[in-house]
Design a protein around this motif. Structure first.
Motif, mmCIF file in Angstrom:
data_model
loop_
_atom_site.group_PDB
_atom_site.id
_atom_site.type_symbol
_atom_site.label_atom_id
_atom_site.label_comp_id
_atom_site.label_asym_id
_atom_site.label_seq_id
_atom_site.Cartn_x
_atom_site.Cartn_y
_atom_site.Cartn_z
ATOM 1 N N GLU A 119 0.813 -1.217 0.000
ATOM 2 C CA GLU A 119 0.000 0.000 0.000
ATOM 3 C C GLU A 119 0.847 1.268 0.000
ATOM 4 O O GLU A 119 0.373 2.332 -0.392
ATOM 5 C CB GLU A 119 -0.955 -0.008 1.195
ATOM 6 C CG GLU A 119 -2.023 -1.097 1.077
ATOM 7 C CD GLU A 119 -3.131 -0.935 2.095
ATOM 8 O OE1 GLU A 119 -3.086 0.049 2.859
ATOM 9 O OE2 GLU A 119 -4.038 -1.784 2.126
ATOM 10 N N GLN A 120 2.095 1.160 0.436
ATOM 11 C CA GLN A 120 2.971 2.325 0.407
ATOM 12 C C GLN A 120 3.836 2.383 -0.850
ATOM 13 O O GLN A 120 4.601 3.324 -1.026
ATOM 14 C CB GLN A 120 3.891 2.351 1.632
ATOM 15 C CG GLN A 120 3.172 2.655 2.931
ATOM 16 C CD GLN A 120 4.129 2.930 4.076
ATOM 17 O OE1 GLN A 120 4.046 3.946 4.751
ATOM 18 N NE2 GLN A 120 5.051 2.004 4.295
ATOM 19 N N ALA A 121 3.712 1.407 -1.725
ATOM 20 C CA ALA A 121 4.487 1.410 -2.963
ATOM 21 C C ALA A 121 3.969 2.510 -3.886
ATOM 22 O O ALA A 121 2.765 2.744 -3.984
ATOM 23 C CB ALA A 121 4.396 0.052 -3.654
ATOM 24 N N ALA A 122 4.885 3.186 -4.551
ATOM 25 C CA ALA A 122 4.528 4.304 -5.434
ATOM 26 C C ALA A 122 5.204 4.113 -6.784
ATOM 27 O O ALA A 122 6.431 4.046 -6.863
ATOM 28 C CB ALA A 122 4.948 5.633 -4.805
ATOM 29 N N PHE A 123 4.404 4.031 -7.840
ATOM 30 C CA PHE A 123 4.934 3.818 -9.184
ATOM 31 C C PHE A 123 4.664 5.044 -10.053
ATOM 32 O O PHE A 123 3.649 5.716 -9.906
ATOM 33 C CB PHE A 123 4.293 2.583 -9.816
ATOM 34 C CG PHE A 123 4.565 1.309 -9.073
ATOM 35 C CD1 PHE A 123 5.708 0.565 -9.337
ATOM 36 C CD2 PHE A 123 3.691 0.858 -8.095
ATOM 37 C CE1 PHE A 123 5.968 -0.611 -8.654
ATOM 38 C CE2 PHE A 123 3.941 -0.312 -7.398
ATOM 39 C CZ PHE A 123 5.076 -1.048 -7.672
ATOM 40 N N SER A 124 5.570 5.305 -10.965
ATOM 41 C CA SER A 124 5.395 6.427 -11.882
ATOM 42 C C SER A 124 6.241 6.209 -13.127
ATOM 43 O O SER A 124 7.372 5.734 -13.034
ATOM 44 C CB SER A 124 5.807 7.745 -11.212
ATOM 45 O OG SER A 124 5.840 8.789 -12.167
ATOM 46 N N PRO A 125 5.714 6.560 -14.314
ATOM 47 C CA PRO A 125 6.526 6.454 -15.536
ATOM 48 C C PRO A 125 7.678 7.451 -15.558
ATOM 49 O O PRO A 125 8.529 7.373 -16.439
ATOM 50 C CB PRO A 125 5.515 6.750 -16.655
ATOM 51 C CG PRO A 125 4.430 7.530 -15.993
ATOM 52 C CD PRO A 125 4.339 7.000 -14.593
ATOM 53 N N SER A 126 7.722 8.369 -14.599
ATOM 54 C CA SER A 126 8.850 9.301 -14.546
ATOM 55 C C SER A 126 10.079 8.674 -13.903
ATOM 56 O O SER A 126 11.165 9.258 -13.930
ATOM 57 C CB SER A 126 8.467 10.565 -13.764
ATOM 58 O OG SER A 126 8.098 10.252 -12.442
ATOM 59 N N ASN A 127 9.929 7.481 -13.326
ATOM 60 C CA ASN A 127 11.075 6.764 -12.761
ATOM 61 C C ASN A 127 11.776 6.004 -13.886
ATOM 62 O O ASN A 127 11.481 4.839 -14.150
ATOM 63 C CB ASN A 127 10.624 5.798 -11.660
ATOM 64 C CG ASN A 127 10.025 6.509 -10.468
ATOM 65 O OD1 ASN A 127 10.430 7.614 -10.140
ATOM 66 N ND2 ASN A 127 9.059 5.889 -9.827
ATOM 67 N N LEU A 128 12.685 6.662 -14.557
ATOM 68 C CA LEU A 128 13.347 6.095 -15.727
ATOM 69 C C LEU A 128 14.818 5.833 -15.436
ATOM 70 O O LEU A 128 15.469 6.586 -14.714
ATOM 71 C CB LEU A 128 13.229 7.045 -16.925
ATOM 72 C CG LEU A 128 11.809 7.369 -17.391
ATOM 73 C CD1 LEU A 128 11.831 8.441 -18.467
ATOM 74 C CD2 LEU A 128 11.118 6.112 -17.895
ATOM 75 N N VAL A 129 15.335 4.766 -16.007
ATOM 76 C CA VAL A 129 16.756 4.448 -15.868
ATOM 77 C C VAL A 129 17.496 5.002 -17.081
ATOM 78 O O VAL A 129 16.893 5.254 -18.135
ATOM 79 C CB VAL A 129 16.971 2.920 -15.772
ATOM 80 C CG1 VAL A 129 16.272 2.371 -14.545
ATOM 81 C CG2 VAL A 129 16.465 2.225 -17.041
ATOM 82 N N PRO A 130 18.807 5.231 -16.970
ATOM 83 C CA PRO A 130 19.574 5.719 -18.122
ATOM 84 C C PRO A 130 19.393 4.805 -19.328
ATOM 85 O O PRO A 130 19.432 3.576 -19.213
ATOM 86 C CB PRO A 130 21.016 5.702 -17.608
ATOM 87 C CG PRO A 130 20.885 5.860 -16.126
ATOM 88 C CD PRO A 130 19.643 5.107 -15.752
#
Length: 297
Positions: A119-130
């Protein structure tokens, strides 16, 4: 999770060259769905059915698996492919852009503390790797802002410091400090500056500008939000109806849509029928007949 090929990203190589790509997670066991009647029954009998099914499968070692694929489009292809490049209502046909298998995702552990880990996990497409960059896809641009904003509201400004969201390895993030529910050392006494005489040897990572100038200059992307609905929007749905669905699936689809239109004002019902008639005239005819037979039109 039957697919994630919605947004278009860029894959950037070490040489600075890029290609457009879509990511897909496809279940190894295939896709299985309830009929509306089965779903209604299960919602009453066991509304936590899917959570329980997933938990029990992992518990007995029957780990759910998804194959990870990408589709790749060269920049030169994008110039002539139309707005399907960045339009999330369009797909890239596999015959033109075949799925390339990259890896596999396996869920092999149940959470020990559901609130802390899930429930505390937060996902976003802005979390990008190089190596992965964003595109002018308007919905992707919106979600890159909206998702983190929702997490800040839901979990607090320092949600990236929570165990399920924080980096596994140490990171230097001097702009993320102080505020409600700060955890850890708050980055010690390091000044809140980058590229200054106060932080020798600390630099922000430069972002290589990789743009498809010709494509953007053509105006095909920048006006994507304002493009009116035209015949191109109905080509792929028509192919889905005629070439992918069998008759049983067509009948089930008509039943589902007609059911969703129950109680809707007549103007919306007629507009819906008119829209699907542009996909294929027989769809509108079947919808109208179904609604009339059930006295919903």
């Amino acid at each position: 999770m039957t697919g994630f090929g919605i947004h278009t990203f860029k894959l950037v190589g070490h040489d600075g060259k890029f290609r457009y790509c879509k990511f897909h997670f496809r279940p190894v066991l295939g896709s299985h769905n309830f009929t509306p009647e089965e779903a209604t029954r299960m919602a009453g009998v066991n509304p936590d059915f899917h959570n329980e099914d997933l938990f029990q499968a992992i518990l007995r070692g029957d780990y759910p698996k998804w194959k990870f694929y990408i589709q790749v489009m060269e920049p030169e292809q994008a110039e002539t492919y139309g707005r399907a490049v960045f339009d999330i209502t369009k797909v890239w046909p596999h015959k033109d852009f075949p799925l390339i298998e990259v890896g596999e995702m396996t869920l092999n552990r149940n959470p020990e503390n559901f609130f802390a880990e899930i429930e505390q996990a937060a996902f976003s497409p802005s979390n990008l790797v190089p190596g992965i960059a964003v595109t002018p896809d308007p919905m992707l641009q919106a979600r890159m802002f909206a998702y983190p904003d929702a997490q800040r509201y839901r979990l607090g400004v320092n949600y990236t410091q929570l165990p399920p969201n924080r980096a596994i390895c140490p990171v230097y993030a001097p702009y993320e400090r102080d505020g409600l529910a700060t955890m850890g050392r708050n980055y010690g006494g390091d000044p809140n500056y980058i590229k200054s005489t106060l932080t020798p040897g600390v630099f922000s990572q430069s972002v290589q500008e990789v743009r498809h100038h010709e494509w953007l200059r053509s105006g095909a992307v920048l006006g994507l939000n304002e493009i009116p609905v035209d015949d191109e929007d109905f080509v792929q749905p028509r192919a889905l109806w005629n070439n992918v669905f069998d008759e049983a699936e067509r009948s089930l689809w008509v039943d589902n849509v007609a059911g969703a239109l129950e109680g809707v004002v007549p103007e919306i019902q007629k507009a819906t029928i008119a829209m699907f008639s542009r996909v294929e005239p027989q769809i509108g005819q079947r919808l109208e007949a179904k609604l009339k037979s059930s006295s919903r039109l």
